[in-house]
Structures are given as C-alpha cells and as structure tokens.
Design a protein around this motif. Structure first.
Motif, short mmCIF file in Angstrom:
data_model
loop_
_atom_site.label_atom_id
_atom_site.label_comp_id
_atom_site.label_asym_id
_atom_site.label_seq_id
_atom_site.Cartn_x
_atom_site.Cartn_y
_atom_site.Cartn_z
N GLU A 67 0.83 -1.22 0.00
CA GLU A 67 0.00 0.00 0.00
C GLU A 67 0.85 1.25 0.00
O GLU A 67 0.40 2.33 -0.36
N ASP A 68 2.13 1.12 0.39
CA ASP A 68 3.02 2.28 0.39
C ASP A 68 3.55 2.61 -1.00
O ASP A 68 4.28 3.57 -1.18
N PRO A 92 -9.42 2.12 -11.39
CA PRO A 92 -9.80 3.03 -10.29
C PRO A 92 -8.93 2.83 -9.06
O PRO A 92 -8.67 3.78 -8.32
N ASP A 93 -8.47 1.63 -8.83
CA ASP A 93 -7.75 1.36 -7.58
C ASP A 93 -6.98 0.05 -7.73
O ASP A 93 -7.38 -0.83 -8.50
N PHE A 94 -5.88 -0.04 -7.06
CA PHE A 94 -5.20 -1.32 -6.82
C PHE A 94 -4.30 -1.10 -5.62
O PHE A 94 -4.10 0.06 -5.20
N VAL A 95 -3.80 -2.14 -5.06
CA VAL A 95 -3.00 -2.02 -3.84
C VAL A 95 -1.77 -1.14 -4.13
O VAL A 95 -0.98 -1.46 -5.02
N GLY A 96 -1.68 -0.03 -3.43
CA GLY A 96 -0.53 0.86 -3.58
C GLY A 96 -0.75 2.00 -4.55
O GLY A 96 0.09 2.89 -4.66
N GLY A 128 0.27 -14.83 1.69
CA GLY A 128 -0.25 -14.24 2.93
C GLY A 128 -0.92 -12.90 2.66
O GLY A 128 -1.97 -12.59 3.23
N GLU A 130 -10.40 -7.48 3.91
CA GLU A 130 -10.85 -6.27 3.22
C GLU A 130 -11.96 -6.56 2.20
O GLU A 130 -12.88 -5.77 2.04
N ASP A 164 -4.79 -12.02 3.27
CA ASP A 164 -5.13 -10.90 4.13
C ASP A 164 -6.24 -10.05 3.48
O ASP A 164 -7.28 -9.78 4.09
N ARG A 216 -2.78 4.62 -4.61
CA ARG A 216 -2.87 5.96 -4.04
C ARG A 216 -1.49 6.50 -3.65
O ARG A 216 -1.23 7.69 -3.74
N SER A 217 -0.62 5.59 -3.27
CA SER A 217 0.70 6.03 -2.82
C SER A 217 1.57 6.53 -3.97
O SER A 217 2.54 7.24 -3.74
N THR A 239 1.05 8.77 -5.88
CA THR A 239 1.02 10.23 -5.97
C THR A 239 1.35 10.88 -4.63
O THR A 239 1.09 12.06 -4.43
N ARG A 240 1.89 10.08 -3.70
CA ARG A 240 2.33 10.68 -2.43
C ARG A 240 3.42 11.70 -2.71
O ARG A 240 4.24 11.50 -3.63
N PRO A 241 3.49 12.77 -1.93
CA PRO A 241 4.46 13.86 -2.23
C PRO A 241 5.90 13.37 -2.36
O PRO A 241 6.61 13.78 -3.29
#
Ligand SMILES: [Zn+2]
Lengths: 998, 104
Positions: free
Chosen positions: A705-706, A886-890, A737, A746, A741, A892-893, A895-897
């Motif tokens: 996710e990071d 639209p989404d996948f694991v990681g 694993g 989720e 998870d 959103r990260s 575009t982290r600053p």
C-alpha cells in the motif's frame, strides 16, 4: 587419604570409592560426592582464582549459587565445559577437572599481581581507565583486556553431544524438592492431580538432607524423605525429575526445565542425550525454592576456608566432610548456631560463635555452653589472615556503636551467615511484584501475575515444620484450584530448628574502611567500597550501580550478592532498601548450555533444506549449489576444471547459441480461482487483467500500500476464472499471505480462492534459439508455431505424455518456454528433454547464468535490484501500471508527495570505462570522487556481472535522479582505487527483442 | 510462550502457530483516490501504539490460516480476548471487565 571425612556422617556411599583428577592430581571421593565435597574431604579449599584480582578462592556454598569454585570439566574430545560449579558437579570415575583463571598454577598465579594494585581497579574502571589516549584503544587496551577478560576458556571443538527437547503438560508443577516442595507434591499427588516435581540436585530432599536430626511424624528426617519419595514414586500421576533446573518462568505457566542426563555418568549410554529441555505447561505452579544464605561483608571475607555456615553444615551432614578441624562462626542469624553445634558434635573445635547481635535466645547460648563454645555477642569481624587458606580471624567487641580492641582467633575455617534471602528468581520472571517485609528484612512475594503459589522459605517462613505445613497447604490449594479434592495434612515435627536474624551492611570496623577488601560479589570481585564509590560518583538507581560496578552481573546473577549490594547502596544513597529497589532477575536461573537451547536444531536439522524434484539430477551432474531462501539451487554446472566464471561464461554462450535447460521449480506458484478472480487480480496487481485473454500471460507487478515493489512474476490466465500466478522464489509465502489478508479482511465479498501450488509443479525452462525445435516434438494438444503460440502465451496440453501447463515466456531474452508438470514427473521430463537435447548441444545452467542472462536484458530481481523503497517508476516499470484502473494495492501512494518528488533513486545501467572491471555489488556511487569525506553517496550497485555475450562487464544500479543522468560519468570509490562508469539504460542486449520473437 | 485462543478453531494454541498482523480496526478506505495526502498518510503509517490495551490483528498461520482480532494488554503481555474478523470491536466495559477478571 580422606582426612576430613567424619565416620558415620553423610549420604555418600563409602563402598564405592571414585577417583578423579583436579589440575592433574588424582583425588579420591565416594559416590554421592560433588567435586567440591571430595576436594574438601581431602583438605583442599583452594579451588580457583577470582575474575579481576585473581584472588585465591574456595567453595563458599554447597549449591548452585556458588560464585567461586568454578572449574573446567573434560571428558574426551569436544567435551570440555568451563565454569562448571564444583559444588554441583557429581564426581565419577575418570572425571578430569581443572581450575581456572590462573597461570602458571593455582598456587602461584602471575595475574594475582592485579590484587596488589586493587586501588586502580575500582568501580567503573573499564569506563575510566581506558578512555585516554584514544589511539591506545585498538593496539594496547583492547587486546590486553580481551586476553585477560572472561571466566574460564571456551571449548575449541564442536560439541559431540546430543540434546533433546520435549513438551509436557501437567496440573501442578512443584519446583524445589525440599520440605515445602515434597509436602506440596505429596498433597497434590494424593489428590489425583497430575504432578511434576523437579529439583536441581542429584537427590531430592533439599534442606532436609542437611538436617538429619529433625524428626517428622516420629521418623528421622532421612527416613521420612525415603518414605515420601517411595510414595511419590508409586503414584502414576506423579513425575519426579532430579538434576533438573527450572531455568525460566514464562507466560501462562510455561516453565522451562533443563534436565541433566549424563554429566554424572562415567560412560554415558550410547546415543543418550546429554541434556533435555522441557517446556512444561502447568495448570498451577508451586515455587518451593527455599532461601539462599547471605555472606557477611567484612575485610577478607573471600579467603579460602571462609564459607557460609549452612554450606559447612551441608558438607558435614550430607557428605560427611568436616570443612576444618578448628572453626570460628560469625553470624547475624540463629541458623549458624545450629551449624556450629553440628560441627562441634562431629569433632570440630569451634573456637567461638561471634554474633553481631546483643541478644540471642538463651537456649542457643546454653547449647553453646554445654559444648564449650565461647560466645561473643555484640562483636564484629574486622579481618582475616592466611595466604591460600584462612588461618586466623580478627574480632572486636562493639559497644554503643564503637568498635573496641581486636583479638585474633586461630581457625582453619570461618563460617559466616548474614541471614537468608528468599529465592524468588522464578517468581520475578513472571513480573510478580515483591514487597519489603520489615520484620523479615527481606523482599517477599506480592502481587502475582500467574497461577502460582510460593511456599516455605520463599515467602520468609523459617523452620522445617513451617515449610512442611506451608508446602502441604500450597499443594492442596493448587490441586483444589484445578478441581481436585485435596486436604493439607499437618505433620508433627520434633527437634525443629527455628530461628531469626538481622541483616547488615558492611560490618563495623576499627580500620580504614577504604582499604577493606570486603567482597559482595565474589565472582566479579565487587567490594562494598566499589558500591559506595559508584553512589558517590552519581549512580542513584540500583540498575546503574549494578552496571557501573558489575555487581550481580556474573554467571551466578548475584544470588549471593544482590541483597548485600542493595543494603550498602541504600545506605550510601540514604534511602530504605525498598526505595532503592531490586535489579531484575532474568532467565536462565543458572547458566544453561547452548546445546540445551538448540536441542535437535543443529547441523542439517538447524533449518530445512528444500529440494526440487530435479535436484537429484543436478547433484548427479556435479552442480555447485547456492541457498535461495530455504531452497538449495544449482548455481552452475562446472565441466572439467572450470571455475565459476568459466562455467558461467560457457553456460551463457551455449544457451544463447543453441538451447539451455534450467530448473525453475522453486518459483512461487499460486492458483487464483473463482468467479471474481479477475476483479481480485485487478485490485492486487498494478497491471490491468480484464482484457487479458485466456491463454495469454503477462508480467505482473505487486506493490505494498506504500507504493513500493513487493514482488513480480509472470501470470497466466488459464480461463476466465482461473489464473496461474508465479512469484519470486523467496516471496511465495509472503505474497500468498498478502492475498489471504485482503481476501479475508478487506474484500470478503469476493468469490476467490487462492492456493499455494509451488510444490505441486515442477518447472523446467528451455531457452535459446533451438528451444522450440527441441520441445515441439514432445507437445500434444497445442500448435507450437509462433502464430498459434506467440510470446507470452499459456496452454494446458501434454508434454512427453505428461499433463502440462506450458508457458511461452523468457527470462533470458531468448526464445523461451517454461513447462510445468506435476512434481512427480519433473525428473522424468527433464531427462527426456536432456536426452533429446543432445542433438542441439543442450546445456544445463544454474542460477548464476540465469542472473547474467536476465541482467543483460535489464530484467530485475525483486529484492536485489529493489530494496523495499523502489516504486514502479523508479525501476523503469511505469508501463506495467494500469493507471486507468480506479484502484489497486498501492495506487494511491504513487502520488504521495515524496514519491513524486525529484531526486529519487532510480534503476539505471552502468558500464565501466574499463570493460574488464566488474563492479562489486553493493559498492557506493558518488558524483565527485575528490569531495571531502564523508562523501555524498548517490546510490549503489545492485547487480554486476561479467557478460560473456557482450565481452565486457555490465551492472545495474540505483542512483539518485538516475533516469536523468544517462551518459554521465559516475565514480565508485573502492579501498584501493576509484572506478569510473557511465550511466546507461538498463537493457544491454537485443533491445528490439528480436530473439524472443523467433 | 503465550497461549492464544483462535476464534475459528476454538482452541487455546501455542503462540508459535500464530503471526502478528499489526493494529486492528484500520479499514482500507473504500476509495483511496478520494483521500487527501494527509488522510492517506494516516491510514498508512499512523498507529496508536498504546501502553496497555491494544486492539490487534493475528493470523493462525500454522493452523487454519485465518486472520482474527485480539485485545492484548501490552504491559503484562496478556491476551484479554480474541474475536473473528468482521465482529465488532469489544466495548470499553467488556475490556474493563476482562481486565478485572484476569487481575483477580
Ligand atoms: Zn485457527
């Protein structure tokens, strides 16, 4: 000649003489003796030298709390053990023991010169003495300290013994088989509870073994022990374990026991384990560990011949040994009076009982008078004399706090008692609280955190009668707590020896206390003066005092020294002992062998070795292996005298020229199946999967996710609802694993099942221009032409008659196939391909060649070219990210600053200016080699090889802002020189991928 | 070594069979793209790390392989309770009652 044996005393077997050696000298004892009791029987008190001052020392105790009498024991090659307590080691025919910390001999020791300069070695001397000059540290101080430090010598050969381990479950675990423990075990055992009784000694009975004159239920104590042991042994629900130390008390009543099985035997049975570690889970624990006697603190209290009064009583009553013919007793507790009486009755001339107290029970005084023992109340001891053995003691009256004139008393033994400390080490392991009891002047158990009960002297009760009563109550309560009916039967005790005492800091003296060698921690040579100095120098917490002075930090963990250290520190700080507090006791209770902890987990049993179905073929064909996670993998297959470089160069040449065969079975494999499988894959992996047709495969990238790369692998879509996912060899379990998870926690609504199939499939990779020519004749059920089965295809078919999942893919840049067949067919298929491949000069290659071939193509290895902080863009894998999803694991990260910030480390190629120079993996990279140190490092080399294909070295590297540096020259400083290299793209060979498309 | 109650297997089993899985009750946002950088940072990195009662995830990895939630008291290192994934977080009263029960 056993000149100090007393006829008719002791539990040794006089019909069984045993000879052993001490420093090469033959010593005779009897069965039942310890090394210490046998040496004392022969008049030998000097058994070792102390750690820091090399002072001569003798046994001060008769048990596991012994700080001084540590010896090395030897029984043949590899069977040497340092720091064995002579007070615990049973003798057997042929045992060889040697004293420690002395050179050239125990009687004359050069290191003893330290003792003359003791003023230099005060508290904290390690911290102070060697601070200056700085340059002396490496060459002078450290080598000298290292040579002089340590107790004993470590063994130099591998331990040939075996060690076992077991789990055990019981209702009531009773630790300590003295009067309290025996009564507890008997009571609980009679209730029908499943009881385990353990004791560290060779025989059970504890303090009763040293108190034969006590009568229980009309029987002499030893008869009562025998009857009790017989009854316990007759109960099927009771397990008795002697020579077994409870070393640690862990959560939820799990207690570790170390059982010694062969150290007392002249010839251990063939194959028998030396020790066995038990992990016991008990419903209730009864701690009946008794109390440990404290020394008194006075000048010269460490001389051989000075010992605890209780120890002298044990040597007499249990071993039939008089520790001296003329003794003086100095005490602050009644117990030492009884020891004096026992010794006097056995023929020892007790010159005097020196008691620090003014008032002593008249009954005791009367008994002393009857025996003609001089009694000196309100007296102190201010010194001892004698070089290798005490020969006199200096005593003074104390009147109104003033120390009067000294007189000297001759003696061969000085017996001391400063009272008794409840043995609460195991209770402390549980983080149970201790509270200071004013009357007992001791810490007693307070709040409990586990289902345990403390019985007898452990909670400050003194006397055999009280211990028996308390033990029976604890045993009954423990059994009742577990639903058994139990009753604490009271036992009539006669001739009991009850008593009381007071505690002291250093005894008062008329001499300069600054020059007194009054020891607290005998093993680490810590004196009362050291503790006071530590407090003067600013240490206030007892934990700081401990570390500064090393008090209580020796192998005995301060069993004798803790309370005296605390009393003196508290006095120096000006607080009451409970305000200063105790240091923490930690497992193990006594020193424990590494072997016992390792148990079966040694050698090839230390860690499992995973082998593929083809491993045996590789072994037969001379493969050199390397470990990859738990697997062993063939690294290369040398021919003739080839070294690794020559073999790898040849394997690379042959594969690119014709065809190579590679065992890829270790690749992680996960079956992802279910109606929502494609949705699940879309959410887990960066890539888009919806449009991937059945029968096609795709390189998949997995992030955390990071936003950092976690794993990768080629993934085939077998049908609309089924994927064959491959992972890195080391990442298989982690990826499974992670999938579990998300599915369980989720997205429980997704109808997807994931299953590890790594070991179900054997995987054989064929690579090279002749790969199809070799493989096609074996394939049924799939058209192998490039049109029907293009690059990145997957099919279910048969290969050589075996059901197969066939991938067309490449990790080398050559035309490539990976054939998965059920594991049991792996070797058969490999051999068929090998045989047919002879026509094409087929070459088996290992992981090293695989690494070179993939690096030439710029294919990354997750975990080598990435390090958990590398994003898809950093690695140049932006193309693998389905940004429209639209989404996948990681996602959103990404575009982290800090992930979009410039200057991130990015994967690039490096070509050295000198083509023959191969960079070292891990080498640091700088822009300017002439900058001052410490230099600004831009990154490091992640992969580096000699490329046979290109005839030069190649490397991959993570470099800050690397994608913008193509063409730049960077520098790799090495110890002997600086290497220059140019930044390039990551693909070194066949950038158009023409060879894959054959 | 702790004994841990697996709410799926309904047995107390040794800690060796289990793996820790970080703080519990931190749900993955339904639409991460709608989150500000700060909100996403909090989801990724910010954890409560209390001294005392901690809600955390465990997995019976060498058993049924299920993830579940647990309440553990971190000072004494004692499990107060375990419950299945998806079940509600125990109330403060329930946790207090269990703490009392254990210290009695
Ligand atoms: Zn389970």
């Amino acid at each position: 000649m056993s000149t100090f044996r007393v006829a008719g005393r002791g539990r040794i077997d006089r019909s069984r003489p045993i000879r052993f050696t001490f420093d090469g000298r033959t010593v005779q004892g009897y069965e039942g003796d310890t090394v210490a009791s046998a040496l004392l029987a022969n008049g030998t008190h000097l058994m070792g030298r102390s750690f820091k001052y090399h002072r001569p020392r003798g046994a001060v105790t008769a048990g596991s709390d012994e700080p001084n009498a540590l010896v090395g024991t030897r029984r043949g090659p590899g069977r040497f053990e340092p720091n064995t307590r002579a007070t615990m080691q049973e003798i057997y025919e042929g045992l060889r023991t040697e004293s420690q910390n002395r050179w050239p001999s125990l009687g004359f020791d050069v290191g003893g010169v330290n003792d003359r300069f003791y003023m230099l070695f005060s508290a904290g001397f390690y911290y102070k003495t060697f601070m200056w000059p700085r340059s002396f540290w490496d060459k002078v101080y450290e080598p000298v300290i290292r040579a002089a430090a340590g107790l004993g010598k470590p063994p130099t050969e591998p331990d040939p013994d075996r060690y076992a381990s077991r789990f055990l479950h019981c209702d009531v675990l009773v630790i300590g088989a003295g009067p309290a423990g025996l009564a507890a075990a008997l009571t609980a055992g009679r209730s029908g509870a499943k009881v385990v009784l353990v004791d560290e000694q060779s025989e059970m009975g504890g303090s009763l073994l040293s108190e034969p004159s006590v009568e229980i239920e009309g029987q002499p104590a030893w008869d009562w022990i025998a009857a009790t042991m017989a009854e316990l042994a007759s109960m099927d629900n009771v397990r008795l374990m002697n020579r077994t130390t409870a070393i640690g008390y862990y959560h939820q009543n799990m207690v570790g026991l170390c059982q010694k099985l062969t150290d007392h035997l002249p010839v251990p049975p063939e194959g028998a384990p030396r020790e066995r570690m038990w992990k016991v889970r008990a419903g209730e624990v009864v701690l009946a560990q008794g109390a440990l006697e404290r020394p008194l603190v006075f000048d010269g209290n460490d001389r051989p011949g000075v010992m605890l009064a209780g120890a002298a009583q044990t040597y007499l009553n249990r071993f039939g040994v008089l520790v001296g013919r003329r003794a003086v007793v100095v005490t602050s507790h009644d117990s030492a009076w009884y020891a004096a009486f026992d010794l006097a009755d056995a023929g020892c001339k007790v010159a005097a009982i020196v008691d620090t107290r003014a008032e002593v029970m008249s009954a005791l005084r009367e008994q002393a008078r009857v025996r003609g023992i001089e009694v000196l109340p309100s007296h102190t001891v201010t010194g001892t004399a004698g070089r290798l053995r005490v020969k006199s003691v200096r005593v003074n009256p104390v009147v109104n706090g003033k120390v009067g004139a000294a007189r000297s008393l001759d003696c061969e033994a000085l017996l001391m008692s400063g009272g008794w400390t409840p043995s609460l080490h195991l209770f402390s392991h549980t983080k149970g609280s201790l509270h200071w009891d004013e009357e007992a002047e001791a810490f007693l158990p307070g709040r409990k955190t586990e289902a345990c009960r403390i019985a007898g002297a452990g909670r400050g009760l003194w006397g055999i009668g009280k211990a028996l009563e308390d033990g029976a109550k604890a045993g009954a309560a423990a059994a009742r707590a577990l639903g058994h009916e139990a009753e604490a039967k009271s036992l009539a005790v006669a001739n009991d020896r009850e008593g009381r005492g007071v505690t002291h800091k250093e005894l008062p003296t008329d001499r300069d206390p600054g020059r007194a060698r009054a020891f607290i921690d005998f093993q680490n040579d810590v004196t009362a003066k050291d503790i006071r100095l530590a407090v003067r120098e600013g240490m206030r917490s007892i934990e700081h005092v401990k570390r500064y002075t090393t008090n209580g930090m020796a192998t005995d963990q301060g069993k004798m020294s803790n309370m005296n250290g605390l009393a003196i520190a508290a006095d120096a700080v000006g607080k009451a002992p409970p305000q200063v507090g105790l240091t923490t006791f930690r497992p193990p209770y006594t020193p424990t062998t590494f072997g016992a902890f390792a148990g079966y987990h040694r050698g090839s049993h230390f860690e499992v070795t995973r082998k593929t179905p083809i491993d045996s073929w590789a072994e037969e064909h001379g493969a050199v292996y390397e470990p990859v996670s738990l697997w062993r993998r063939a690294r290369y297959f040398p021919r003739g005298n080839e070294d690794m470089r020559a073999a790898v160069a040849r394997e690379c040449r042959m594969t690119r020229a014709s065809v190579g065969i590679f065992d890829a079975s270790t690749l992680g494999k996960i079956e992802v199946a279910g109606p929502d499988a494609v949705e699940f894959m879309n959410r887990m992996y960066t890539n888009p999967w919806t449009k991937l047709a059945a029968g096609r495969c795709r390189y998949g990238l997995l992030l955390g996710e990071d936003g950092y790369i976690r794993d990768d692998g080629v993934i085939g879509r077998l049908s609309n609802d089924r994927f064959h996912v491959t992972t890195t060899t080391g990442g298989a379990a982690r990826v499974l694993g992670m999938m579990e998870d998300y599915l369980q926690t989720e997205w429980p609504d997704l109808r997807v099942w994931v299953t590890s199939t790594t070991e179900q499939w054997a995987t054989i990779a064929l690579n090279g221009p002749n790969a199809r020519n070799l493989l096609a004749p074996f394939v049924e059920g799939q058209d192998m032409s490039d049109e029907a089965f293009p690059h990145m295809s997957v099919a279910e078919c048969t290969v050589a008659g075996f059901p197969a999942r066939l991938f067309r893919m490449s990790f080398t840049g050559e035309l490539g196939f990976e054939i998965n067949v059920p594991a049991r067919h792996g070797r058969a298929l490999w051999e068929k391909l090998w045989e047919a491949g002879q026509e094409y000069d087929i070459c088996p290659y290992g992981t090293e060649t695989m690494h070179v071939l993939r690096a030439e193509k710029g294919y990354i290895i997750v975990g080598q070219d990435t390090d958990g902080t590398v994003t898809p863009d950093d690695a140049g894998f932006g193309w693998a990210v389905g940004r429209k999803k639209p989404d996948f694991v990681g996602k959103r990260s990404l575009t982290r600053p800090d992930i979009v910030a410039p200057g991130r480390k990015q994967l690039v190629g490096l070509l050295t200016d000198e083509p023959d120079v191969v960079l070292e993996e891990g080498a640091q990279i700088v822009a300017d080699p002439d900058q001052p140190k410490p230099m600004t490092m831009l990154g490091h080399v992640t992969s580096s090889y000699w490329s046979e294909t290109l005839g030069r070295s190649i490397a991959l590297a993570l470099v800050a802002g690397g994608h913008g540096r193509e063409g730049e020259t960077l520098h790799v400083p090495m110890p002997d020189r600086t290497i220059t290299a140019k930044v390039t793209g990551t693909v070194f060979f066949d950038p158009e991928n023409t060879r894959i498309k054959l | 070594m702790l004994l841990i109650h697996c709410p799926y297997c309904e047995q107390d089993l040794p800690e060796l069979e289990f793996a820790y899985g970080g703080e519990a009750h931190i749900a993955r946002p339904a639409d991460p793209s709608a989150l500000t950088d700060e909100e996403w940072r909090d989801y990724l990195f910010i954890r409560s790390n209390p001294r005392g009662v901690h809600f955390e995830r465990w997995r019976h990895v060498h058993g049924c392989a299920r993830f579940f939630n647990a309440v553990r008291e971190t000072v004494g290192d004692k499990f107060l309770m375990t419950y299945k994934t998806g079940e509600p977080r125990p109330s403060e009263e329930e946790v207090e009652a269990r703490l009392k029960e254990l210290s009695a």
